[in-house]
Enzyme design. Structure first.
Site, mmCIF file in Angstrom:
data_model
loop_
_atom_site.group_PDB
_atom_site.id
_atom_site.type_symbol
_atom_site.label_atom_id
_atom_site.label_comp_id
_atom_site.label_asym_id
_atom_site.label_seq_id
_atom_site.Cartn_x
_atom_site.Cartn_y
_atom_site.Cartn_z
ATOM 1 N N SER A 189 6.122 -10.526 -4.037
ATOM 2 C CA SER A 189 5.111 -10.704 -5.072
ATOM 3 C C SER A 189 5.264 -9.640 -6.150
ATOM 4 C CB SER A 189 3.717 -10.601 -4.466
ATOM 5 O OG SER A 189 3.544 -9.313 -3.929
ATOM 6 N N ALA B 230 3.135 -6.738 -8.464
ATOM 7 C CA ALA B 230 2.060 -5.789 -8.127
ATOM 8 C C ALA B 230 0.723 -6.477 -8.294
ATOM 9 C CB ALA B 230 2.121 -4.584 -9.058
ATOM 10 N N ILE B 231 -0.196 -6.253 -7.354
ATOM 11 C CA ILE B 231 -1.544 -6.758 -7.519
ATOM 12 C C ILE B 231 -2.386 -5.594 -8.049
ATOM 13 C CG2 ILE B 231 -3.568 -7.754 -6.374
ATOM 14 C CD1 ILE B 231 -1.478 -8.969 -4.349
ATOM 15 N N SER C 252 -2.484 -15.453 4.496
ATOM 16 C CA SER C 252 -1.728 -15.565 3.250
ATOM 17 C C SER C 252 -0.269 -15.195 3.472
ATOM 18 C CB SER C 252 -2.363 -14.652 2.200
ATOM 19 O OG SER C 252 -1.808 -14.911 0.956
ATOM 20 N N GLY D 181 0.808 -1.212 0.000
ATOM 21 C CA GLY D 181 0.000 0.000 0.000
ATOM 22 C C GLY D 181 0.840 1.261 0.000
ATOM 23 N N ASP E 263 -9.972 -7.288 0.676
ATOM 24 C CA ASP E 263 -8.864 -8.078 1.179
ATOM 25 C C ASP E 263 -9.193 -8.405 2.631
ATOM 26 O OD1 ASP E 263 -5.212 -7.616 1.088
ATOM 27 O OD2 ASP E 263 -6.488 -9.406 1.184
#
Lengths: 500, 500
Positions: free
Chosen positions: A194, A196-197, A264, A168, A256
């Site tokens: 990870s 980028a979502i 997760s 964020g 989320d």
């Protein structure tokens, strides 16, 4: 009932087979029900009914299900009505606000990973989680189940330090710096990140611009043993695969759920063999964690979870009102990250935050003043040296430097139309502009801020520079910047109130 | 971006197009996002990503979307990223427990009916509704929106009586009897019914065995004007279509959220032009409504809803601990229904309930003692006469009689293995056996109970007879009956407690 197998030229995220409506009537199945397909083995699939695309007496099966069921095109397969998975009962339990046992949770995660739950069911699960939540015991069971359904890396009895940022925060490019510092101190820190979502750039997106990130678990283990540090991509491994399956359902809903987020994250740490974990919780008005109270609440939950999962957790709540550093976007963030390691001037906030996080990890490992030690390792150049060792181990060029990181050829400067101070800097708008420019899929796209919050601005100063690989995207980004106004300059006067 | 249109040989419930992953990267779209396809007109579809099924530079579009977008195979179409529908924000609002405005609700219903919401989003909506609920204003807006998105029938200023049963009671075959009684009294009663959703037989399923049920709204209006009564199938009209779209998502989840149930029922009544409505609420341990408190609560909500929607509602809470009558299954229920109209002995509970419900409607229409009037109309044979008029108007044989209704050729009697009394009769198990036998898709399948609750039983008495159209299904049903034990016979002694 025996039906002839035909190929279904479509592999969707839920194993689906096509049946003729007359056969459905005989089987007593309707659209969305499940059937068991038995060839030499057996598989469960969801039924789609058609009277135009499939002939009576045949069943259309996609390649993946053909394989699982041992069914071959042209041969016969036994098709029978199958029951709804037990998990659906657990989903309803959670809708009713009931506590789920570890067995129920494990069963549900197994079903999700095996693709036995449909999108409809997975969506209901996530919505129920969002609304009803889970207690810490449930979240721990959830994390454990997610870890167990995928690969796991074992480091035997070694201390394995891990680090994770809640996300964020645009421009949060510290991972390679933190990993390099801690590895330079002789510790083991296999850090997976990870892509980028919904942001403009994930760690894996920018690290990939200078070395491989698609390491499998064996390579991760080997490199961690050899050089101490790794900065690779979670998606190339099968660690905690369930989390990713959920993401395809979460994204459209824009939610989320807290238990999902926590489980997760922790599942990947459990699977990666971490013994100690430092969690960075970025706190800011536009972030996932807008208040100190919520940050502390997450921190407490994470520590309690760590306790139940055998991982020592320490949390650092960090400033996230504006992007970290100046660069947002893959190549640009890689460049700035290297500039910090190369000890070039500027980007103090990036260096500071990296040393604080690395310092927390060094503290866990026994160093008396972790932050000071981290600053020392960075200032001495040992962090840069270790960084190059890791880059080389990950098949990158060990001579890489920030000068090699060249952004997209199209650029435009956004200038201030007045003098004053930067009073507002919106993370969301910055991300929107960077994405409009093409980040993260266009590696060279992104923005570099010319000013930060509180900066003094003279009319004409560069507020930000936008970079893109395609001219149409640059124009789109400039338009977005004009509409979204990521940086607002104001003078001392906010308003005037006087007689009408 | 311009892409070449190719045919996508699949029409799913959500308009989906297939794009190559490279084109997705350029468009900045991911799996599950939405795109706008523009040919001569425009349509929105959900993206499925593939690198094997679709070539770069092309987009695979199913026929329905080709039509909506005015896009032709072989030609180019403009494909751009499209935003998530506003409704998704409303879904999140409901997840957060917020009150939705009529405008928000209407927008959501519009999107559902137009197929703009995906299964993931619809599932989240229903789950949120289930958990968070709606107040009566919201439910009224929901019902109104559902009615307005489909066909509506107008009877001008005539009094239009309607009737609806909550469901969950096997063998609830009263609709044709009620309609015939009330129409025989000179009133207008256009009754539409559904097929079985999870039960062994819906009203439309058994009425279809002796006349047409697939009447469109014009035919319904005409027949109601001509003979007063109609008993047809909702699915052949487009009244309140949203409800049906939701059912394909509700079924796998096994939930029927209260607001959904109430709004769906009322939307069809509003659309059908009803001015007065009698609601039958079957109450029983295994039904949707297990307690009197819950029944009264539903009744109050329905009356309040009726008030807001301009329909006068009266509720009758009825007995539902065991099946109504003896027959469960299409042909068998049609036969029993006719036997009641023909005033043959037996089935008193069916006749009673029909007269009470018809009586309530006659009461609303101004008859002083509705139930007595209903019994008189039935006993005199006028109900049977009206029934045959309606059957003829619906293209059935006006000389039809119960003797014409012949069940499946395979049958087996389940006999009592002991003497005693019937202490337990499970509705759920009865339905399971009837469905195993093939009901409702196999019209001749079902069961006929030989005994009811409280009946005295001698060893060897027939407890129930199972009928089927196929021998394999008969065997399956017998097996189910052995396992599920729908009827339990016990003596006076329930248990003994003594010294160990």
């Amino acid at each position: 009932m025996q039906l002839e197998v035909r190929n279904y030229d479509l592999d969707t995220s839920e194993p689906t087979v096509l049946l003729h409506e007359d056969d459905c009537r005989i089987l007593s199945v309707s659209e969305g029900d499940r059937v068991r397909i038995a060839g030499t083995s057996a598989a469960i699939a969801i039924v789609s009914v058609s009277d135009t695309l499939v002939r009576k007496g045949t069943v259309l099966i996609p390649p993946s299900v053909q394989k699982a069921a041992g069914a071959s095109v042209g041969e016969m397969a036994e098709v029978t009505l199958s029951h709804t998975p037990e998990s659906v009962r657990h989903i309803r339990s959670k809708m009713d606000g009931r506590h789920l046992s570890p067995e129920a949770i494990t069963q549900l995660v197994d079903d999700v990973v095996a693709g036995r739950l449909s999108r409809i069911e997975t969506s209901a699960w996530l919505t129920a989680l969002y609304i009803k939540g889970m207690d810490t015991d449930e979240i721990a069971a959830y994390a454990k189940a997610m870890a167990e359904t995928g690969d796991e890396i074992s480091f035997n009895d070694k201390q394995v330090l891990d680090f994770h940022s809640f996300g964020g925060l645009p421009g949060n490019k510290i991972t390679p710096i933190v990993v390099s510092i801690v590895a330079a101190a002789g510790l083991t820190v296999p850090k997976l990140s990870s892509r980028a979502i919904s942001s403009a750039c994930g760690t894996a997106d920018f690290v990939e611009t200078f070395c491989r990130v698609d390491l499998d678990t064996h390579e991760i283990r080997r490199i961690a043993d050899e050089v101490g540090g790794v900065f690779s991509w979670t998606g190339a491994t099968d660690l905690g695969p369930a989390g990713d399956r959920f993401i395809t359902v979460q994204r459209p809903l824009g939610i989320d759920p807290r238990p999902q987020l926590l489980a997760s994250i922790m599942s990947k740490k459990v699977a990666a063999g971490a013994t100690d974990l430092v969690m960075d919780i970025p706190m800011g008005t536009e972030s996932k964690v807008p208040t100190l109270e919520m940050a502390r609440s997450y921190a407490r939950d994470l520590m309690e979870l760590g306790d139940k999962l055998g991982i020592r957790v320490e949390c650092v709540i960090t400033y996230a009102e504006q992007p970290l550093g100046e660069a947002v976007g893959p190549v640009l963030e890689a460049r700035e990250c290297m500039e910090v390691l190369e000890r070039r001037p500027g980007h103090d906030d990036v260096a500071d935050k990296a040393c604080i996080c690395a310092g927390a990890m060094l503290g866990i490992a026994g160093f008396p003043d972790g932050t000071a030690k981290a600053r020392e390792i960075l200032a001495s150049g040992r962090a840069l040296e270790k960084f190059k060792e890791i880059v080389e181990a990950q098949c990158g060029d060990p001579c890489i430097s920030s000068a090699d990181m060249v952004p997209g050829p199209f650029s435009e400067e956004i200038r201030a139309d007045r003098s004053g101070f930067v009073r507002h800097l919106s993370n969301k708008a910055v991300v929107a502009v960077a994405k409009a420019a093409g980040a993260p899929s266009d590696k060279g796209a992104g923005i570099v801020l010319g000013k930060k919050l509180g900066s003094k601005v003279s009319k004409g100063d560069v507020l930000m520079t936008i970079y893109a690989e395609r001219e149409d995207k640059l124009l789109h980004a400039v338009k977005t910047a004009t509409e979204a106004e990521p940086i607002r300059v104001e003078g001392m006067v906010i308003g005037r109130v006087g007689p009408e």
